[in-house]
Enzyme design. Structure first.
Site, mmCIF file in Angstrom:
data_model
loop_
_atom_site.group_PDB
_atom_site.id
_atom_site.type_symbol
_atom_site.label_atom_id
_atom_site.label_comp_id
_atom_site.label_asym_id
_atom_site.label_seq_id
_atom_site.Cartn_x
_atom_site.Cartn_y
_atom_site.Cartn_z
ATOM 1 N N ASP A 63 0.249 5.312 1.492
ATOM 2 C CA ASP A 63 -0.706 6.060 2.309
ATOM 3 C C ASP A 63 -1.277 7.267 1.559
ATOM 4 O OD1 ASP A 63 -0.586 4.525 4.782
ATOM 5 O OD2 ASP A 63 1.501 5.186 4.861
ATOM 6 N N ARG B 134 9.168 7.886 5.982
ATOM 7 C CA ARG B 134 8.791 9.207 6.486
ATOM 8 C C ARG B 134 9.349 9.459 7.886
ATOM 9 N NH1 ARG B 134 2.518 8.942 5.359
ATOM 10 N NH2 ARG B 134 2.524 10.854 6.592
ATOM 11 N N ARG C 75 0.834 -1.204 0.000
ATOM 12 C CA ARG C 75 0.000 0.000 0.000
ATOM 13 C C ARG C 75 0.866 1.251 0.000
ATOM 14 N NH1 ARG C 75 -2.587 -1.472 5.743
ATOM 15 N NH2 ARG C 75 -2.861 -3.691 5.317
ATOM 16 N N TYR D 204 12.288 4.005 -2.804
ATOM 17 C CA TYR D 204 11.429 5.147 -2.481
ATOM 18 C C TYR D 204 12.259 6.430 -2.589
ATOM 19 C CZ TYR D 204 7.374 2.643 -0.542
ATOM 20 O OH TYR D 204 6.240 1.901 -0.377
#
Lengths: 255, 255
Positions: free
Chosen positions: A52, A195, A50, A110
């Site tokens: 967010d 994050r 997933r 990422y």
């Protein structure tokens, strides 16, 4: 039956995250609705993981099974003609029937974009604007401590996760005239992990933490020691790599 | 009474154009609402000109008169703390009491962004994606015919405009690996003029018109001969220049 693998880019701004939820606009929901129109039966897709709410993708991967007698490469055009303008399929092809987007993703990349420059309203959903100066050299030093295999409990936002060990192969910070890009390549990332790492590195850049504190934070396995969770709009799922042998359909494999 | 000049950037995507309209979300409406909170009285702002729905600005200019005893430079922070995130004031200062954003703008620069590359959902509101290849050399040749003083009736979307003569000082086309930027600098532009010029240049790039056709289209003064009006999301008001002597308040001018 064919198993089809797709690579997709999407702008996370207007989605309530990736995962299908009743009554919510999600990336999975939009793609499944488009596939149902193409295949004339309900289709469930399986993604590499997933993302967010507010998080973007340049290289999310999903797969599905289809009984439709159509070449796998043709789903690109079929899907893009049906999908809303904030989702765009970049590639589709038939893969090995045992290929699985989630279980076989061996490397993920990422990126996180942060700007130290004047706020640009055109980029507000795509870059995180940080108002104070950051010491890029110190942040780069701190990132070296994240490399390798560690228990990332301190950088995990999900208490239910059982195995919190992950390996980071590459951690790099580009600085193009105040437009920073964090690059993380690893064998997988925990929920909010990128994050929280970025939020902690920001504290290092501000001088509120020292680069070597990262080592201690990892060792202590305590979420409270790391920094805040950086805002979602700077985060991009860039690419997911799979083992070569699963990327070809059965018929293409030589005996 | 002080006359204040502001330079403002905005993302045109979610506005119903620049100009105030009852019941609509507009750039002017948002700025005037913020100024009313700061100045405690209704304030009317005057801009260098309107921009249409979906058109962006990096350097729109507006002015207003204020009785508030506050240094002109302080409006930047005051406004940005009140304005929504798609408007950002870059500069504010007191100017000559006769300064007028619209009447004294002597040079304006607009840019239009067009991409020939793979569609990127993150840029859909900020770049126009063209699906067919374009001959950049031919488009550049065509642009030379637009330079200088002409009657731009063929490139004007507003029938009510009386004087359709304008001067273009600079017309340039940058090509950064398929990301094209048209740059137009002139003494003013008619309604839809940039977008009609770009729409016509796209036809030249596709081979549907020849570069020298631009000369004929200008001479014929007939809107039907030019191309379509290119989509708004690629257009940016980049900057407006004013005469130096109007940019200082009266008190600063030496006797």
């Amino acid at each position: 039956m064919k198993r089809i693998k797709c690579t997709v880019a999407y702008d996370g701004t207007l989605f309530n995250g990736y995962q299908r939820q009743p009554g919510q606009r999600t990336v999975q929901g939009e793609i499944e609705a488009a596939l149902e129109k193409i295949c004339k039966v309900p289709i469930t897709i399986h993604s590499s993981g997933r993302t967010d709410t507010g998080v973007h993708a340049y290289g999310q991967v999903f797969h599905f099974d289809s009984e439709v007698n159509m070449d796998g490469t043709r789903y690109v055009r079929a899907l893009n003609s049906m999908l809303p303008e904030d989702i765009y399929v970049l590639d589709s092809h038939e893969v090995h029937p045992e290929f699985h987007s989630r279980y076989h993703g061996k490397i993920k990349e990422y990126r996180y974009k942060l700007s130290l420059n004047t706020y640009n309203p055109m980029k507000r959903h795509y870059v995180y604007y940080h108002r104070r100066p950051l010491d890029v050299a110190k942040m780069r030093e701190a990132m070296t401590y994240l490399l390798g295999t560690h228990d990332f409990t301190s950088f995990c936002g999900n208490l239910d996760e059982i195995n919190k060990e992950r390996t980071i192969y590459r951690a790099e910070l580009l600085d193009e005239e105040g437009e920073l890009t964090f690059i993380f390549v690893g064998n997988g990332f925990l929920r909010y992990m990128i994050r929280i790492m970025v939020g902690t590195l920001i504290q290092v850049g501000e001088g509120r933490k020292q680069p070597e504190d990262i080592k201690k934070i990892l060792e202590m396995r305590d979420r409270r020691l790391a920094g805040h969770t950086a805002k979602p709009q700077g985060l991009y799922l860039q690419r997911v790599d799979y083992p070569e042998e699963l990327l070809k359909p059965l018929t293409d494999i030589e005996e």
